[in-house]
Design an enzyme around this catalytic site. Structure first.
Site, PDB file in Angstrom:
ATOM      1  N   LEU A  83      12.247 -46.378  -4.791  1.00 39.32           N
ATOM      2  CA  LEU A  83      11.821 -46.591  -3.503  1.00 39.32           C
ATOM      3  C   LEU A  83      12.667 -45.323  -2.608  1.00 39.32           C
ATOM      4  O   LEU A  83      13.779 -44.913  -3.026  1.00 39.32           O
ATOM      5  CB  LEU A  83      12.080 -47.778  -2.839  1.00 39.32           C
ATOM      6  N   HIS A  84      12.029 -44.906  -1.643  1.00 37.04           N
ATOM      7  CA  HIS A  84      12.493 -43.806  -0.701  1.00 37.04           C
ATOM      8  C   HIS A  84      12.183 -44.145   0.661  1.00 37.04           C
ATOM      9  O   HIS A  84      11.180 -45.055   0.734  1.00 37.04           O
ATOM     10  CB  HIS A  84      12.161 -42.491  -1.203  1.00 37.04           C
ATOM     11  N   GLU A  85      12.204 -43.329   1.656  1.00 37.71           N
ATOM     12  CA  GLU A  85      11.833 -43.568   3.138  1.00 37.71           C
ATOM     13  C   GLU A  85      10.274 -43.849   3.145  1.00 37.71           C
ATOM     14  O   GLU A  85       9.873 -44.349   4.034  1.00 37.71           O
ATOM     15  CB  GLU A  85      12.531 -42.560   3.846  1.00 37.71           C
ATOM     16  N   GLY A  86       9.684 -42.998   2.354  1.00 35.58           N
ATOM     17  CA  GLY A  86       8.109 -43.243   2.193  1.00 35.58           C
ATOM     18  C   GLY A  86       7.878 -44.650   2.367  1.00 35.58           C
ATOM     19  O   GLY A  86       7.248 -45.314   2.953  1.00 35.58           O
ATOM     20  N   HIS A  87       8.236 -45.392   1.203  1.00 31.40           N
ATOM     21  CA  HIS A  87       8.193 -46.728   1.137  1.00 31.40           C
ATOM     22  C   HIS A  87       8.697 -47.606   2.179  1.00 31.40           C
ATOM     23  O   HIS A  87       7.798 -48.495   2.609  1.00 31.40           O
ATOM     24  CB  HIS A  87       8.791 -47.153  -0.217  1.00 31.40           C
ATOM     25  N   GLN A 111      -2.827 -45.905 -15.019  1.00 36.84           N
ATOM     26  CA  GLN A 111      -3.040 -44.685 -13.972  1.00 36.84           C
ATOM     27  C   GLN A 111      -2.359 -43.644 -14.488  1.00 36.84           C
ATOM     28  O   GLN A 111      -2.469 -42.512 -14.056  1.00 36.84           O
ATOM     29  CB  GLN A 111      -2.689 -45.005 -12.636  1.00 36.84           C
ATOM     30  N   GLN A 216      -0.231 -42.043   3.628  1.00 35.11           N
ATOM     31  CA  GLN A 216      -1.286 -40.855   4.159  1.00 35.11           C
ATOM     32  C   GLN A 216      -0.955 -40.004   2.911  1.00 35.11           C
ATOM     33  O   GLN A 216      -1.444 -39.292   2.409  1.00 35.11           O
ATOM     34  CB  GLN A 216      -1.171 -40.426   5.373  1.00 35.11           C
ATOM     35  N   GLN A 221      -6.125 -41.633  -2.503  1.00 36.85           N
ATOM     36  CA  GLN A 221      -5.642 -42.990  -2.829  1.00 36.85           C
ATOM     37  C   GLN A 221      -5.973 -44.011  -1.712  1.00 36.85           C
ATOM     38  O   GLN A 221      -6.787 -44.929  -1.901  1.00 36.85           O
ATOM     39  CB  GLN A 221      -4.159 -43.358  -3.313  1.00 36.85           C
ATOM     40  N   SER A 254       8.954 -40.105  -5.238  1.00 31.62           N
ATOM     41  CA  SER A 254       9.829 -40.404  -6.482  1.00 31.62           C
ATOM     42  C   SER A 254       9.961 -39.368  -7.096  1.00 31.62           C
ATOM     43  O   SER A 254      11.024 -39.380  -8.089  1.00 31.62           O
ATOM     44  CB  SER A 254       9.063 -41.865  -6.943  1.00 31.62           C
TER      45      SER A 254
HETATM   46  P1  AMP Z   1       4.015 -44.879  -5.246  1.00 29.79           P
HETATM   47  O1  AMP Z   1       5.371 -45.722  -5.552  1.00 29.79           O
HETATM   48  O2  AMP Z   1       4.368 -43.596  -5.583  1.00 29.79           O
HETATM   49  O3  AMP Z   1       3.041 -45.332  -5.936  1.00 29.79           O
HETATM   50  O4  AMP Z   1       3.757 -45.135  -3.670  1.00 29.79           O
HETATM   51  C1  AMP Z   1       3.721 -46.460  -3.046  1.00 29.79           C
HETATM   52  C2  AMP Z   1       3.210 -46.367  -1.620  1.00 29.79           C
HETATM   53  O5  AMP Z   1       4.013 -45.457  -0.742  1.00 29.79           O
HETATM   54  C3  AMP Z   1       1.918 -45.607  -1.690  1.00 29.79           C
HETATM   55  O6  AMP Z   1       1.026 -46.067  -0.647  1.00 29.79           O
HETATM   56  C4  AMP Z   1       2.224 -44.056  -1.393  1.00 29.79           C
HETATM   57  O7  AMP Z   1       1.329 -43.285  -0.704  1.00 29.79           O
HETATM   58  C5  AMP Z   1       3.479 -44.399  -0.375  1.00 29.79           C
HETATM   59  N1  AMP Z   1       4.175 -43.225  -0.152  1.00 29.79           N
HETATM   60  C6  AMP Z   1       4.834 -42.384  -1.101  1.00 29.79           C
HETATM   61  N2  AMP Z   1       5.334 -41.334  -0.749  1.00 29.79           N
HETATM   62  C7  AMP Z   1       5.419 -41.370   0.621  1.00 29.79           C
HETATM   63  C8  AMP Z   1       5.764 -40.524   1.868  1.00 29.79           C
HETATM   64  N3  AMP Z   1       6.303 -39.639   1.607  1.00 29.79           N
HETATM   65  N4  AMP Z   1       5.132 -40.929   3.043  1.00 29.79           N
HETATM   66  C9  AMP Z   1       4.711 -42.308   3.198  1.00 29.79           C
HETATM   67  N5  AMP Z   1       4.178 -43.139   2.202  1.00 29.79           N
HETATM   68  C10 AMP Z   1       4.198 -42.807   1.003  1.00 29.79           C
END
Ligand code: AMP
Length: 383
Positions: A83-87, A111, A216, A221, A254
């Site tokens: 996890l990061h700030e996007g999540h 996937q 986004q 996706q 990630s």
């Molecule tokens: P993942 O763990 O990479 O499958 O991502 C899980 C969710 O987090 C997905 O809906 C991604 O689009 C979202 N996500 C990943 N990176 C970002 C980011 N930088 N900003 C916003 N959402 C993100």
């Protein structure tokens, strides 16, 4: 895979911590809240409760049913962990719009293509739980919805009948969205959207969320998920959160832990190229060539520049695509219909470093793991 799991010391906004495969993250406050006073009071009373972790379907279903009977709402944030700030921004958005947030942490094998990075995909369970727990406390004091459940199933739980098959065509029960899932990312990663649509269908069936949250950052996706919900009459609302970036524009991912300083700097080419194309749209250009040429020129120049450097100084990359596409179909457009807008998106493959320099920060994997960078900008319709 073992060398990749070494522990790193990193800084986040709460100070230094030791954790596997983490990298700096930013916290961005979200302001919107839809909770009623009654809900807020309820959460004040229950704020001592900790997030429950589920590994199996039945107990999670029972938990979900009880929430429904209590007229609480569930926002689902599917993730693959690391996890990061996007999540976290998606969790914040979900907590602002629901009483309960479910976060799923599952690295979905279907996937990943057979030659992709499933084995080396970062797994940071303890750090993930620590981040969610910190965030949950922040949400509790803000009176927002809570991270009430984390669902971390095994692959046997998610794929009960057969071991999942990532080959083409692959035996198993799959959801496919064609041709949307075969374009762009799907052209380069032929099983990717089949895997995404399939696992999301499963997660939505298990969690029965009122709303689902996607970033986004992975724009195609989001289009696939909207189509999945529409075409299969799934009873949930799709919500999209903005891309979280580092200050220089690099979209958080990630996989960025693999970049290292040199590839990270050169990797900015993608967001820079897209911004150049966006500027053309904002300047009134509508034709494909007029919008995309500065983006292509920027990428080409940087390819040549890197190729001309010594191996110890360069970070070579390949542009997979720079696309200008329809927002609902992801088909390429020759001219933007300004009542619909369009999606500018791109993918760049950062190749492995040829010659690491002395003392260079190489990232996890020593600069040898290929990193696919994705980014996009939505060109809004003109009112
Ligand atoms: P993942 O763990 O990479 O499958 O991502 C899980 C969710 O987090 C997905 O809906 C991604 O689009 C979202 N996500 C990943 N990176 C970002 C980011 N930088 N900003 C916003 N959402 C993100």
């Amino acid at each position: 895979m073992a060398p990749l799991l070494r522990r790193l010391t990193v800084r986040n906004t709460h100070g230094l911590m030791t954790t596997p495969l983490r990298f700096p993250s930013r916290y961005v406050a979200k302001s919107t809240r839809f909770l009623s006073t009654t809900s807020t009071l309820h959460f004040a009373v229950t704020s001592a409760l900790r997030t429950q972790v589920f590994h199996d379907v039945d107990p999670l279903r029972k938990y979900r049913r009880d929430l429904l009977l209590s007229k609480r709402t569930v926002g689902l944030v599917p993730t693959m962990g690391a996890l990061h700030e996007g999540h976290l921004s998606l969790v914040r958005q979900a907590a602002a719009e629901n009483t309960d947030v479910f976060v799923t942490v599952y690295v979905n094998p279907t996937q990943f293509g057979l030659n992709e990075d499933l084995a080396s995909y970062p797994k940071t369970w303890e750090a993930d739980m620590a981040m969610l727990s910190t965030l949950d406390k922040e949400l509790a004091s803000a009176g927002a919805g809570r991270v009430s459940a984390v669902f971390a199933p095994s692959t046997k739980t998610m794929y009960p009948t057969l071991p999942p098959d990532s080959s083409i065509p692959g035996a198993g029960s799959f959801v496919e969205i064609r041709p949307l899932g075969q374009l762009l990312e799907g052209a380069s990663r032929p099983v990717f959207f089949r895997g995404v649509a399939t696992v999301c269908m499963k997660l939505f069936n298990i969690c029965a969320p009122d709303r689902v949250y996607f970033g986004q950052k992975d724009i195609q996706q989001t289009v696939v998920i909207r189509r999945l919900v529409k075409d299969f009459h799934l009873d949930t609302e799709v919500r999209i959160g903005p891309t979280q970036r580092q200050e220089d524009g690099l979209a958080l991912s990630s996989r960025n832990v693999y970049l290292g300083t040199r590839r990270r700097t050169v990797g900015l080419v993608l967001s820079q190229a897209l911004r150049k194309a966006e500027a053309q749209y904002k300047a009134g250009k509508r034709r494909r060539g007029d919008i995309l040429w500065p983006a292509n020129a920027h990428a080409d120049n940087l390819v040549q520049e890197q190729d001309g450097l010594e191996p110890g100084k360069r970070a070579r990359f390949e542009v997979d695509y720079l696309s200008l596409a329809d927002p609902d179909t992801m088909e390429e457009v020759e001219e933007v219909d300004e009542t619909r807008g369009a999606i500018l998106s791109g993918a760049v493959k950062m190749l492995s470093l040829e010659e690491p320099a002395d003392g260079e920060e190489l990232g996890v994997g020593g600069g040898q793991i290929l990193v696919r960078l994705l980014d996009n900008i939505v060109l809004d319709p003109v009112a």
